[in-house]
Design a protein around this motif. Sequence first.
Motif, PDB file in Angstrom:
ATOM      1  N   LEU A 241     -52.719 -37.681  33.709  1.00 22.67           N
ATOM      2  CA  LEU A 241     -53.275 -39.014  33.933  1.00 22.67           C
ATOM      3  C   LEU A 241     -54.646 -38.896  34.585  1.00 22.67           C
ATOM      4  O   LEU A 241     -55.594 -39.568  34.177  1.00 22.67           O
ATOM      5  N   ALA A 242     -54.759 -38.051  35.592  1.00 19.84           N
ATOM      6  CA  ALA A 242     -56.043 -37.878  36.267  1.00 19.84           C
ATOM      7  C   ALA A 242     -57.106 -37.384  35.300  1.00 19.84           C
ATOM      8  O   ALA A 242     -58.249 -37.861  35.327  1.00 19.84           O
ATOM      9  N   THR A 243     -56.750 -36.460  34.434  1.00 24.61           N
ATOM     10  CA  THR A 243     -57.699 -35.945  33.449  1.00 24.61           C
ATOM     11  C   THR A 243     -58.091 -37.043  32.469  1.00 24.61           C
ATOM     12  O   THR A 243     -59.269 -37.221  32.154  1.00 24.61           O
ATOM     13  N   ALA A 244     -57.112 -37.794  31.993  1.00 23.27           N
ATOM     14  CA  ALA A 244     -57.390 -38.875  31.044  1.00 23.27           C
ATOM     15  C   ALA A 244     -58.286 -39.939  31.674  1.00 23.27           C
ATOM     16  O   ALA A 244     -59.243 -40.403  31.046  1.00 23.27           O
ATOM     17  N   LEU A 245     -58.009 -40.318  32.913  1.00 23.77           N
ATOM     18  CA  LEU A 245     -58.842 -41.315  33.584  1.00 23.77           C
ATOM     19  C   LEU A 245     -60.245 -40.784  33.833  1.00 23.77           C
ATOM     20  O   LEU A 245     -61.231 -41.500  33.656  1.00 23.77           O
ATOM     21  N   GLY A 246     -60.345 -39.544  34.260  1.00 22.83           N
ATOM     22  CA  GLY A 246     -61.653 -38.947  34.507  1.00 22.83           C
ATOM     23  C   GLY A 246     -62.490 -38.855  33.245  1.00 22.83           C
ATOM     24  O   GLY A 246     -63.708 -39.006  33.278  1.00 22.83           O
ATOM     25  N   THR A 247     -61.836 -38.637  32.109  1.00 27.72           N
ATOM     26  CA  THR A 247     -62.542 -38.533  30.834  1.00 27.72           C
ATOM     27  C   THR A 247     -62.870 -39.911  30.268  1.00 27.72           C
ATOM     28  O   THR A 247     -63.999 -40.158  29.837  1.00 27.72           O
ATOM     29  N   ALA A 248     -61.893 -40.803  30.271  1.00 34.02           N
ATOM     30  CA  ALA A 248     -62.068 -42.111  29.636  1.00 34.02           C
ATOM     31  C   ALA A 248     -62.862 -43.092  30.494  1.00 34.02           C
ATOM     32  O   ALA A 248     -63.570 -43.943  29.959  1.00 34.02           O
ATOM     33  N   CYS A 249     -62.736 -43.005  31.795  1.00 33.04           N
ATOM     34  CA  CYS A 249     -63.426 -43.962  32.671  1.00 33.04           C
ATOM     35  C   CYS A 249     -64.034 -43.256  33.870  1.00 33.04           C
ATOM     36  O   CYS A 249     -63.606 -43.497  34.997  1.00 33.04           O
ATOM     37  N   PRO A 250     -65.010 -42.402  33.638  1.00 34.03           N
ATOM     38  CA  PRO A 250     -65.569 -41.623  34.741  1.00 34.03           C
ATOM     39  C   PRO A 250     -66.235 -42.463  35.828  1.00 34.03           C
ATOM     40  O   PRO A 250     -66.288 -42.044  36.980  1.00 34.03           O
ATOM     41  N   SER A 251     -66.690 -43.650  35.488  1.00 33.44           N
ATOM     42  CA  SER A 251     -67.317 -44.468  36.527  1.00 33.44           C
ATOM     43  C   SER A 251     -66.278 -45.125  37.432  1.00 33.44           C
ATOM     44  O   SER A 251     -66.602 -45.583  38.525  1.00 33.44           O
ATOM     45  N   PHE A 252     -65.004 -45.168  36.998  1.00 38.72           N
ATOM     46  CA  PHE A 252     -63.955 -45.763  37.805  1.00 38.72           C
ATOM     47  C   PHE A 252     -63.028 -44.739  38.435  1.00 38.72           C
ATOM     48  O   PHE A 252     -62.282 -45.058  39.353  1.00 38.72           O
ATOM     49  N   PHE A 253     -63.021 -43.534  37.925  1.00 36.45           N
ATOM     50  CA  PHE A 253     -62.109 -42.516  38.441  1.00 36.45           C
ATOM     51  C   PHE A 253     -62.865 -41.190  38.504  1.00 36.45           C
ATOM     52  O   PHE A 253     -62.917 -40.443  37.539  1.00 36.45           O
ATOM     53  N   LYS A 254     -63.445 -40.953  39.657  1.00 37.25           N
ATOM     54  CA  LYS A 254     -64.260 -39.753  39.860  1.00 37.25           C
ATOM     55  C   LYS A 254     -63.400 -38.640  40.460  1.00 37.25           C
ATOM     56  O   LYS A 254     -62.251 -38.845  40.816  1.00 37.25           O
ATOM     57  N   GLU A 255     -63.994 -37.474  40.595  1.00 39.87           N
ATOM     58  CA  GLU A 255     -63.286 -36.332  41.191  1.00 39.87           C
ATOM     59  C   GLU A 255     -62.812 -36.660  42.607  1.00 39.87           C
ATOM     60  O   GLU A 255     -61.717 -36.277  43.007  1.00 39.87           O
ATOM     61  N   ASP A 256     -63.625 -37.388  43.370  1.00 38.06           N
ATOM     62  CA  ASP A 256     -63.214 -37.785  44.720  1.00 38.06           C
ATOM     63  C   ASP A 256     -61.951 -38.632  44.682  1.00 38.06           C
ATOM     64  O   ASP A 256     -61.074 -38.503  45.546  1.00 38.06           O
ATOM     65  N   ASP A 257     -61.843 -39.515  43.686  1.00 37.50           N
ATOM     66  CA  ASP A 257     -60.640 -40.335  43.541  1.00 37.50           C
ATOM     67  C   ASP A 257     -59.427 -39.462  43.242  1.00 37.50           C
ATOM     68  O   ASP A 257     -58.342 -39.679  43.781  1.00 37.50           O
TER      69      ASP A 257
END
Length: 156
Positions: A63-79
Motif C-alpha cells: 500500500l505504501a509503495t502504491a500510494l507513493g507511486t500513484a500520489c506522491p504529492s499526498f504520500f511522501k517518504e516521510d508519511d
Amino acid sequence: AILVKNHIGRLVARLPEGVRGHVAAIDLRELVCSQRGEEVAAHLISALVTEHLSAEGGVADHLATALGTACPSFFKEDDRVFYKASGLLQKAESSEPGAAKGITNEALGMLMRVPLACSLGVVVPQLSQLGCYQGVVELPLRAAAAVDPGNLAMRA
C-alpha cells in the motif's frame, strides 16, 4: 484505482461529516484542480492509511509503495516513515512491557527523523501512555526546531 480497490464508500464513511459533504458535492474538475479537491484527496488517503493501521498494525509495504507511486504529492517518504512508526506504537500498546519499551524506542527513532509528518496530538499521548517521557518532550521540540530552524521565535 487504489481508492476503488479499497472500497471508497467505506473510506468516505470514515471521514468527518463536513468532508463527506465535500466529497458528495465535488466534481472531477474540482477534485483535480482545486485546493478543496486536494484536501478531499488528502482526507481519503488518510482514511485509507488509518484503516490499514487499524487492520494490520501498520501500513502494508504494498500500500505504501502504491500510494507513493500513484500520489506522491499526498504520500511522501516521510508519511511512510510516520505511518510505520504509528503501527509500531500500536504494536507496543498491545505488547508485554519489556517488548513494548524496545518497540516504542524504535518508533520514537523513526518519528524523530520525520517530526513534521507527525500528528503530535495523537503521537504524544501514545508516547506518554507507553511511558516514553523522553519522546513526549523531544519529539515536539524536534518538530518546533524543524518549523523554526533559525530559532526566530526566541528572538522576538
